[in-house]
Enzyme design. Structure first.
Site, PDB file in Angstrom:
ATOM      1  N   PRO A 188       2.019   8.820   6.776  1.00  0.00           N
ATOM      2  CG  PRO A 188       1.983   6.683   7.715  1.00  0.00           C
ATOM      3  CD  PRO A 188       2.239   7.410   6.424  1.00  0.00           C
ATOM      4  CB  THR A 226      -0.378   6.239  -1.309  1.00  0.00           C
ATOM      5  OG1 THR A 226      -1.439   5.269  -1.250  1.00  0.00           O
ATOM      6  CG2 THR A 226      -0.046   6.490  -2.773  1.00  0.00           C
ATOM      7  CG  ASP A 227      -2.211   3.159   3.084  1.00  0.00           C
ATOM      8  OD1 ASP A 227      -2.961   2.804   3.997  1.00  0.00           O
ATOM      9  OD2 ASP A 227      -2.622   3.472   1.954  1.00  0.00           O
ATOM     10  CG  PHE A 228       4.023   1.813   3.130  1.00  0.00           C
ATOM     11  CD1 PHE A 228       3.221   1.359   4.160  1.00  0.00           C
ATOM     12  CD2 PHE A 228       4.329   0.931   2.106  1.00  0.00           C
ATOM     13  CE1 PHE A 228       2.741   0.053   4.184  1.00  0.00           C
ATOM     14  CE2 PHE A 228       3.857  -0.375   2.116  1.00  0.00           C
ATOM     15  CZ  PHE A 228       3.061  -0.810   3.158  1.00  0.00           C
ATOM     16  CB  ALA A 264      -0.916  -0.023   1.221  1.00  0.00           C
TER      17      ALA A 264
END
Length: 412
Positions: free
Chosen positions: A187, A182-184, A180
């Site tokens: 944050p 873009t999730d990484f 994933a």
């Protein structure tokens, strides 16, 4: 670094005393709220056996055995949190969530826009009860607009944000980057925004609602391609390992199974040094490769010549030889390499903890050090592990009331 189940108490932590009500799930949300739990905040993680976080069912599992509490993927992003099993489909469950919202300094969620509002937990609802609350909402494309309710996971957003278009080889179909992606990326942006809102609240007493579009946050990592289109009308495409200017610029096969070394030469001196490292000084005077322009024009032949040398060399030895000669180079490391990496070992990046079901396993440490506020690493919770503690100590409920709601399916 080895850590006990209780962690290593710190006399002073950046978020000590902060209270976080965490409705986040999957990757970007839990990765963000882990900063709070590791640096002193009390983070109440809301889940339910009726709808557990999908990462609880994601590999790898401890000892390869599936189980709701055995996902190391989930554990890595949820260390040190308190787990409350709360059925949000029950009205009494939603009432308890509202009570917790009045307790919290920060509320975090990354559902499709509208879910929190349907539960009576929208920002306007909670602000009337808790005026100074900071709420953080992350969604695929942000609140408002024609695609606000568009659901999806990281690979979908990677495609929408253009990263998939840019990844792969020019003569092949687009390839999604690892996981994933873009999730990484996001944050770090999220925790900075929440921290800024908390600083503003500290100075003014005023809370606010932070609305993060994961699509918009991802576009900063596409800056060069977007600027090229805006300025020149040019749509950049997949180029594999090639660079628009430099040659050689690729990952070259080395001795062993699936071993590679990435090498880039930015000028003539680096190219001459590489020829020396490869003991192929004749390549420096080869008319096909005499200068950067010619090397770019004959890049396929150039890579064949370099690979014919590197395939007989150890990747790590080649990297060190190149670096000693001033040539940018790096081994293409796999997971075994990363756990043996001397720099990561020196900085104690990997934190080993004993989880009650997974056993001893590694967590990612943080990429920065805060000497005056060191992290307190603790294992991730079992689903509902702290339900009784939260209901008793935060909500002031009796044990009998908790057991009754558990039997009724509200605390489950």
């Amino acid at each position: 670094m080895e850590v006990t189940p209780e962690g290593t108490p710190s006399p002073s932590q950046a978020f000590q005393g902060l209270k976080v009500l965490d409705f986040c799930w999957v990757a970007i949300g839990p990765m963000t709220t882990r900063y709070f739990s590791d640096f002193g905040a009390t983070v109440v993680r809301v889940e339910s056996v009726h709808r557990p976080d999908v990462l609880r069912q994601a590999t790898p599992y401890g000892q390869g055995m599936p189980g709701i509490n055995r996902s190391a993927y989930y554990a890595n992003y949820n260390s040190g949190k308190l787990s409350l099993s709360l059925n949000m489909m029950e009205s009494r469950g939603r009432e308890l969530a509202v009570q917790l919202a009045t307790w919290a300094d920060v509320i975090t969620e990354n559902y499709t826009p509208g879910v929190m509002e349907r539960w009576g937990l929208g920002y306007e609802d909670i602000q009337s009860l808790n005026p100074s609350v900071v709420m953080f909402s992350a969604s695929m494309q942000g609140r408002g607009g024609p695609f606000s309710s568009h659901p999806g996971f990281g690979p979908v957003l990677t495609a929408l944000s253009g990263h998939t278009h840019m990844t792969g080889w020019p003569d092949r179909a687009p390839t999604s980057p690892y996981g994933a992606y873009t999730d990484f990326l996001l944050p770090q942006l999220a925790i900075a925004a929440i921290t800024a809102a908390l600083d503003y609240r500290r100075r003014t007493g005023i809370g606010q609602h932070l609305d993060m579009s994961q699509l918009e946050g991802s576009l900063g990592f596409m800056a060069t391609a977007l600027i090229d289109f805006a300025a020149n009308g040019r749509i950049q495409n997949r180029t594999g390992n090639l660079h628009p200017i430099f040659a050689p610029h690729s990952a070259y096969r080395c001795k062993g199974i699936d071993r590679w070394c990435a090498i880039a030469c930015r000028n003539e001196e680096e190219w001459r040094q590489l020829c020396h490292v490869l003991t192929r000084q004749n390549l420096a005077t080869d008319p096909r490769f005499y200068n950067m322009e010619l090397r770019k024009r004959n890049e396929m032949a150039l890579d064949v010549e370099i690979s014919s040398c590197t395939q007989h060399m150890d990747a790590s030895d080649l990297m060190h030889l190149c670096q000693s000669a001033g040539i940018p180079a790096g081994v293409v490391q796999n997971c075994e390499d990363l756990f043996a990496d001397p720099q990561l070992t020196f900085r104690e990046h990997y934190v080993f903890q004993n989880h009650p079901e997974i056993g001893r396993h590694a967590y990612d440490g943080h990429a920065f050090t805060l000497p005056e506020s060191p992290p307190n690493y603790r294992p991730a919770p079992l689903l509902g592990e702290h339900t009784m503690q939260i209901c008793r100590d935060i909500l002031g409920m009796s044990e009998a009331d908790v057991l009754k709601l558990t039997d009724d399916g509200v605390l489950s």
